[in-house]
Design a protein around this motif. Structure first.
Motif, PDB file in Angstrom:
ATOM      1  N   SER A  93     -54.648 -14.478  69.349  1.00 62.96           N
ATOM      2  CA  SER A  93     -55.588 -13.951  70.342  1.00 62.96           C
ATOM      3  C   SER A  93     -54.964 -13.820  71.723  1.00 62.96           C
ATOM      4  CB  SER A  93     -56.826 -14.848  70.419  1.00 62.96           C
ATOM      5  OG  SER A  93     -56.497 -16.123  70.946  1.00 62.96           O
ATOM      6  N   GLU A  94     -53.872 -14.535  71.973  1.00 62.35           N
ATOM      7  CA  GLU A  94     -53.210 -14.460  73.272  1.00 62.35           C
ATOM      8  C   GLU A  94     -52.274 -13.260  73.387  1.00 62.35           C
ATOM      9  OE1 GLU A  94     -53.781 -16.151  75.845  1.00 62.35           O
ATOM     10  OE2 GLU A  94     -54.702 -18.032  75.257  1.00 62.35           O
ATOM     11  N   CYS A  95     -51.906 -12.645  72.264  1.00 64.23           N
ATOM     12  CA  CYS A  95     -50.919 -11.557  72.315  1.00 64.23           C
ATOM     13  C   CYS A  95     -51.433 -10.276  72.974  1.00 64.23           C
ATOM     14  CB  CYS A  95     -50.394 -11.267  70.906  1.00 64.23           C
ATOM     15  SG  CYS A  95     -49.271 -12.559  70.318  1.00 64.23           S
ATOM     16  N   PRO A  96     -52.671  -9.820  72.720  1.00 58.55           N
ATOM     17  CA  PRO A  96     -53.124  -8.593  73.387  1.00 58.55           C
ATOM     18  C   PRO A  96     -53.117  -8.663  74.911  1.00 58.55           C
ATOM     19  CG  PRO A  96     -54.460  -9.008  71.460  1.00 58.55           C
ATOM     20  CD  PRO A  96     -53.615 -10.232  71.657  1.00 58.55           C
ATOM     21  N   PRO A  97     -53.667  -9.717  75.546  1.00 51.95           N
ATOM     22  CA  PRO A  97     -53.627  -9.723  77.013  1.00 51.95           C
ATOM     23  C   PRO A  97     -52.235  -9.975  77.588  1.00 51.95           C
ATOM     24  CG  PRO A  97     -54.609 -11.753  76.204  1.00 51.95           C
ATOM     25  CD  PRO A  97     -54.463 -10.851  75.023  1.00 51.95           C
ATOM     26  N   THR A  98     -51.407 -10.714  76.856  1.00 54.03           N
ATOM     27  CA  THR A  98     -50.082 -11.052  77.373  1.00 54.03           C
ATOM     28  C   THR A  98     -49.069  -9.939  77.165  1.00 54.03           C
ATOM     29  OG1 THR A  98     -50.518 -13.389  76.881  1.00 54.03           O
ATOM     30  CG2 THR A  98     -48.230 -12.777  77.328  1.00 54.03           C
ATOM     31  N   PHE A  99     -49.118  -9.313  75.982  1.00 46.90           N
ATOM     32  CA  PHE A  99     -48.097  -8.330  75.629  1.00 46.90           C
ATOM     33  C   PHE A  99     -48.657  -6.940  75.339  1.00 46.90           C
ATOM     34  CE2 PHE A  99     -46.378 -12.503  74.217  1.00 46.90           C
ATOM     35  CZ  PHE A  99     -45.316 -12.580  75.101  1.00 46.90           C
ATOM     36  N   ASN A 100     -49.932  -6.744  75.597  1.00 47.60           N
ATOM     37  CA  ASN A 100     -50.568  -5.439  75.398  1.00 47.60           C
ATOM     38  C   ASN A 100     -50.436  -4.946  73.966  1.00 47.60           C
ATOM     39  OD1 ASN A 100     -52.097  -3.281  76.280  1.00 47.60           O
ATOM     40  ND2 ASN A 100     -50.386  -2.141  77.121  1.00 47.60           N
ATOM     41  N   THR A 101     -50.480  -5.870  73.016  1.00 48.76           N
ATOM     42  CA  THR A 101     -50.442  -5.480  71.607  1.00 48.76           C
ATOM     43  C   THR A 101     -51.848  -5.136  71.134  1.00 48.76           C
ATOM     44  OG1 THR A 101     -50.754  -7.773  70.881  1.00 48.76           O
ATOM     45  CG2 THR A 101     -48.477  -6.985  71.095  1.00 48.76           C
ATOM     46  N   GLU A 102     -51.919  -4.288  70.147  1.00 50.45           N
ATOM     47  CA  GLU A 102     -53.204  -4.032  69.507  1.00 50.45           C
ATOM     48  C   GLU A 102     -53.651  -5.308  68.780  1.00 50.45           C
ATOM     49  OE1 GLU A 102     -55.155  -1.395  69.719  1.00 50.45           O
ATOM     50  OE2 GLU A 102     -53.717  -0.553  71.142  1.00 50.45           O
ATOM     51  N   PRO A 103     -54.946  -5.614  68.779  1.00 52.76           N
ATOM     52  CA  PRO A 103     -55.419  -6.834  68.116  1.00 52.76           C
ATOM     53  C   PRO A 103     -55.011  -6.933  66.648  1.00 52.76           C
ATOM     54  CG  PRO A 103     -57.146  -5.923  69.495  1.00 52.76           C
ATOM     55  CD  PRO A 103     -56.029  -4.917  69.497  1.00 52.76           C
ATOM     56  N   SER A 104     -54.780  -5.790  66.024  1.00 50.79           N
ATOM     57  CA  SER A 104     -54.415  -5.789  64.608  1.00 50.79           C
ATOM     58  C   SER A 104     -52.946  -6.102  64.363  1.00 50.79           C
ATOM     59  CB  SER A 104     -54.742  -4.424  63.996  1.00 50.79           C
ATOM     60  OG  SER A 104     -54.015  -3.389  64.655  1.00 50.79           O
ATOM     61  N   ARG A 105     -52.127  -6.154  65.427  1.00 50.58           N
ATOM     62  CA  ARG A 105     -50.684  -6.386  65.243  1.00 50.58           C
ATOM     63  C   ARG A 105     -50.346  -7.852  64.987  1.00 50.58           C
ATOM     64  NH1 ARG A 105     -46.800  -3.058  66.859  1.00 50.58           N
ATOM     65  NH2 ARG A 105     -45.628  -4.138  65.250  1.00 50.58           N
TER      66      ARG A 105
END
Length: 314
Positions: A93-105
């Motif tokens: 859950s921390e990856c989208p705001p930190t690295f702008n990844t899509e939630p599905s990645r």
């Protein structure tokens, strides 16, 4: 009804695990002053980084394999039960705001589903079938990576996830806190962080949980570095979804470029707030559309995009 002999076998199995070992020297811990208990707990926690350090070669090898798969469009999927599952969901859950990844990645699966994040779901961790169903619902492919997480290294949900993923050709990692674990044996990359018995017997949300968090931090963060989500140690793919992150975006552009505030505001405005693009417009003296094109051609790697311009990188 489960037989008495089954529980006897399970008890014997637990007693053989380092993470479940009883420490008689701590049997009077509840009689100690609070400050002394805190000192004991803090001293225990200081041993965790050293245990992680012993497995850095295995961790690095796993990260390189994950990055290679994700560069081809694959996903990073964590699977675990209880504390281990919650840590996987947290890291994802921390990856989208930190690295702008899509939630599905980057995805976290926990035995028992979302409800298990806050409530114990009886029997879920003992089900390999639930793990298979969860992965099948994601339509797992050979480009994906599945990380089974289990302090004991024997949790059926985590082992089932890894075994099913491996049958489908996905990359598999088994993260456990006991040596010679079934989970590590089932995975292509086994990572066993042996932190020893817990302060409270069997409470693996303590040292084991800390060790798992440290390793998951490495897996996701270094993978994202390898995928070009950073420029130096700056989070240039940060998603500015609130005031704090918008302020951080401006600071990152300033640190990367040294540009004055008015130029930073202009660069962010012409790139729809994309930090990486804004930096490229300032350092390479190109417009927004050109920056977007250069980044696309470089696979999103800012340093490579800069290197392709006349001005080069810093």
């Amino acid at each position: 009804m489960t037989s008495t002999s089954h529980y006897r076998e399970l008890r014997a199995e637990l007693e053989s695990l380092t993470t479940e070992a009883f420490r008689p020297e701590l049997s009077d811990i509840d009689r100690l002053p609070t400050l002394e208990i805190a000192r004991l707990m803090n001293a225990e926690d200081t041993t965790v980084p050293a245990a992680v350090a012993e497995r850095l070669p295995q961790i690095a090898a796993a990260i390189d394999a994950v990055a290679e798969r994700m560069a081809r469009g694959g996903r990073l999927i964590y699977a675990g039960a209880g504390t281990a599952g919650r840590l996987g969901v947290l890291d994802a859950s921390e990856c989208p705001p930190t690295f702008n990844t899509e939630p599905s990645r980057v995805v976290g699966l926990i035995a028992g589903g979302p409800e298990a994040m806050v409530t114990s779901v009886e029997g879920a961790e003992d089900s390999t079938e639930l793990a298979v169903e969860a992965l099948d619902a994601l339509r797992l492919t050979a480009a994906d990576t599945v990380v089974g997480i289990s302090a004991s290294g024997r949790t059926p949900y985590a082992i089932g996830a890894v075994e099913h993923a491996r049958r489908l050709g996905a990359l598999t990692i088994g993260l456990a806190c006991n040596a010679d674990s079934a989970l590590a044996a089932a995975a292509e990359h086994g990572i066993e962080i042996v932190v020893g018995p817990e302060l409270l017997t069997g409470s693996t949300r303590l040292k084991a949980g800390t060790a798992q968090k440290l390793v998951l931090n490495m897996l996701s963060t270094i993978t994202m570095i390898r995928l070009g989500k950073t420029y130096g140690n700056l989070m240039v793919d940060v998603r500015a979804s609130n005031d704090k992150l918008r302020a951080r975006s401006r600071r990152i552009v300033a640190l990367a470029t040294g540009a004055p505030d008015d130029e930073i505001e202009k660069a962010l405005a012409t790139t729809d707030g994309e930090v990486k693009n804004a930096i490229l417009t300032l350092l390479a003296d190109v417009d927004g559309p050109t920056a977007a094109r250069l980044l696309e051609e470089s696979g999103g790697h800012l340093r490579a995009a800069l290197g392709s311009t006349a001005r080069g990188g810093r």
